[in-house]
Scaffold this motif. Structure first.
Motif, mmCIF file in Angstrom:
data_model
loop_
_atom_site.group_PDB
_atom_site.id
_atom_site.type_symbol
_atom_site.label_atom_id
_atom_site.label_comp_id
_atom_site.label_asym_id
_atom_site.label_seq_id
_atom_site.Cartn_x
_atom_site.Cartn_y
_atom_site.Cartn_z
ATOM 1 N N ASP A 242 -35.229 47.852 -10.064
ATOM 2 C CA ASP A 242 -36.508 47.151 -10.189
ATOM 3 C C ASP A 242 -36.366 45.728 -10.710
ATOM 4 O OD1 ASP A 242 -38.316 49.350 -9.449
ATOM 5 O OD2 ASP A 242 -37.560 50.303 -11.283
ATOM 6 N N LYS B 139 -38.118 42.764 -8.916
ATOM 7 C CA LYS B 139 -39.557 42.709 -9.177
ATOM 8 C C LYS B 139 -39.818 42.132 -10.560
ATOM 9 C CE LYS B 139 -43.773 45.505 -9.168
ATOM 10 N NZ LYS B 139 -44.349 46.870 -9.005
ATOM 11 N N LEU B 140 -38.959 42.456 -11.523
ATOM 12 C CA LEU B 140 -39.090 41.906 -12.868
ATOM 13 C C LEU B 140 -38.948 40.387 -12.836
ATOM 14 C CD1 LEU B 140 -39.216 41.931 -15.932
ATOM 15 C CD2 LEU B 140 -36.838 42.719 -15.988
ATOM 16 N N ASP C 288 -39.457 38.429 -10.240
ATOM 17 C CA ASP C 288 -40.625 37.892 -9.525
ATOM 18 C C ASP C 288 -41.822 37.752 -10.467
ATOM 19 O OD1 ASP C 288 -39.163 37.841 -7.191
ATOM 20 O OD2 ASP C 288 -39.997 39.724 -6.408
ATOM 21 N N THR C 289 -42.014 38.754 -11.317
ATOM 22 C CA THR C 289 -43.136 38.724 -12.260
ATOM 23 C C THR C 289 -42.975 37.599 -13.265
ATOM 24 O OG1 THR C 289 -43.399 41.130 -12.035
ATOM 25 C CG2 THR C 289 -44.438 40.082 -13.943
ATOM 26 N N GLN D 20 -43.631 34.302 -11.598
ATOM 27 C CA GLN D 20 -45.053 34.119 -11.328
ATOM 28 C C GLN D 20 -45.769 33.465 -12.508
ATOM 29 O OE1 GLN D 20 -47.095 37.782 -10.417
ATOM 30 N NE2 GLN D 20 -49.133 36.849 -10.543
ATOM 31 N N ILE E 288 -42.323 46.853 -16.248
ATOM 32 C CA ILE E 288 -42.589 45.815 -15.253
ATOM 33 C C ILE E 288 -44.016 45.921 -14.723
ATOM 34 C CG2 ILE E 288 -41.882 44.915 -13.002
ATOM 35 C CD1 ILE E 288 -39.048 46.066 -13.670
ATOM 36 N N GLN E 289 -44.506 47.136 -14.592
ATOM 37 C CA GLN E 289 -45.857 47.362 -14.064
ATOM 38 C C GLN E 289 -46.924 46.681 -14.919
ATOM 39 O OE1 GLN E 289 -46.866 51.518 -13.674
ATOM 40 N NE2 GLN E 289 -48.995 51.096 -13.104
ATOM 41 N N TYR E 290 -46.758 46.757 -16.247
ATOM 42 C CA TYR E 290 -47.773 46.226 -17.146
ATOM 43 C C TYR E 290 -47.381 44.882 -17.764
ATOM 44 C CZ TYR E 290 -49.812 50.857 -16.717
ATOM 45 O OH TYR E 290 -50.371 52.015 -16.208
ATOM 46 N N LEU E 291 -46.217 44.364 -17.404
ATOM 47 C CA LEU E 291 -45.758 43.091 -17.959
ATOM 48 C C LEU E 291 -46.721 41.936 -17.663
ATOM 49 C CD1 LEU E 291 -43.502 41.630 -19.508
ATOM 50 C CD2 LEU E 291 -42.329 41.292 -17.315
ATOM 51 N N PRO E 292 -47.346 41.869 -16.471
ATOM 52 C CA PRO E 292 -48.286 40.760 -16.216
ATOM 53 C C PRO E 292 -49.378 40.640 -17.266
ATOM 54 C CG PRO E 292 -47.781 41.872 -14.161
ATOM 55 C CD PRO E 292 -47.165 42.695 -15.259
ATOM 56 N N LYS F 108 -49.843 37.166 -19.204
ATOM 57 C CA LYS F 108 -51.120 36.451 -19.118
ATOM 58 C C LYS F 108 -51.654 36.148 -20.514
ATOM 59 C CE LYS F 108 -55.735 36.633 -17.028
ATOM 60 N NZ LYS F 108 -56.408 36.126 -18.237
#
Length: 294
Positions: free
Chosen positions: A101, A104-105, A107-108, A111, A254-258, A262
């Motif tokens: 994963d 994806k990490l 990419d986050t 972002q 990673i799912q809740y990292l955004p 933020k």
């Protein structure tokens, strides 16, 4: 006889002058023919051994200390230091990777324009070399987390942590060309990283990092770890310290990292990577350390 000698000398003089003119013309023509292309001339002859200088070129002063220019440089450096001290900086660190994963990490993080430090295990680096290369290319800090992540093996003797980190270091360098000295021991340095173990690591140039805030993402469900981190940052804010946050390279994090990233952006926090020029932060034994198994 005297007049003849004078005429002969005069003719010889003119002949020498004519010869000199011819030579100048021939040499100049040859140089133009082979030297119009400066790059070709340099390639053929090589660079000069010494760069020519002109006597009239003013020489720089040996020291600018006390000058207006030097004072302005010092003032600018002080302003930058003050600006950084006023910044709300946090250090995100991710252990146990890289996993499948990890792209994806990254990419986050990209972002949200966030930086981070990755403490990685040698077997996982071998499994996912491309993402580790990407970390380096994109300016993230890469560190070492050992090989086994097994406390009974890692802390067996005072040399075993060294051997695992050296192996991890070699694998990372082979994949990326980076020879990192940043390390984080499995489960942190308390309680098994005895003072004698620490001295061995320091003697070999390794810098051991722990954390200020444990997100608990490894044993909580959902997005609870986000609240843990935010509360920890707010508690530390009054101390003026820049918190180092422990996270893990795992799908749920990673799912809740955004949500966390933020909040950091909305509240004007700056994320930075750890680096070898910093003073490493780690837990001190202070009678809290003991050999593994005791």
């Amino acid at each position: 006889m005297t007049n003849r000698r004078k005429r002969r000398r005069k003719r010889l003089f003119y002949e020498l002058v004519l010869l000199a003119v011819v030579l100048v013309f021939v040499v100049g023509f040859s140089f133009r023919g082979s030297g119009d292309n400066i790059a070709a001339a340099v390639e053929k002859q090589g660079p000069p051994e010494m760069v020519p200088t002109l006597d009239w070129v003013p020489q720089p002063k040996q020291s600018m200390k006390g000058s207006t220019f030097a004072d302005s440089i010092v003032q600018k450096e002080q302003e930058l230091q003050q600006q950084e001290s006023n910044q709300k900086i946090v250090y995100l660190t991710f252990d146990d990777g890289p996993t499948a994963d990890a792209p994806k990490l990254l990419d986050t993080l990209d972002q949200f324009g966030a930086k981070a430090t990755f403490f990685m295990l040698a077997p996982h680096i071998k499994e996912h070399p491309e993402v580790v290369k990407r970390m380096v290319e994109e300016g993230y800090a890469v560190g070492l987390h050992g090989v086994t992540h097994d406390a009974s093996k890692f802390y067996r003797t005072k040399e075993s942590p060294l051997h695992e980190m050296q192996e991890d270091q070699a694998v990372l360098e082979e994949v990326t060309g980076v020879k990192s000295t940043l390390i984080r021991t499995p489960y942190g340095s308390i309680p098994y990283m005895l003072d004698s173990y620490r001295k061995v690591m320091e003697a070999h140039g390794f810098q051991m990092w722990d954390w200020h805030i444990d997100s608990q993402d490894w044993n909580t469900s959902g997005n609870v770890f986000v609240s843990n981190v935010i509360n920890g940052i707010l508690r530390m804010e009054a101390s003026g310290k820049h918190p180092i946050i422990l996270l893990h390279d795992r799908a749920q994090t990673i799912q809740y990292l955004p949500k966390l990233l933020k909040w950091l952006n909305d509240n004007h926090y700056v994320t930075k990577s750890l680096d070898e020029s910093m003073d490493a932060y780690n837990f001190k034994c202070e009678n809290r350390c003991r050999p593994y198994g005791h």
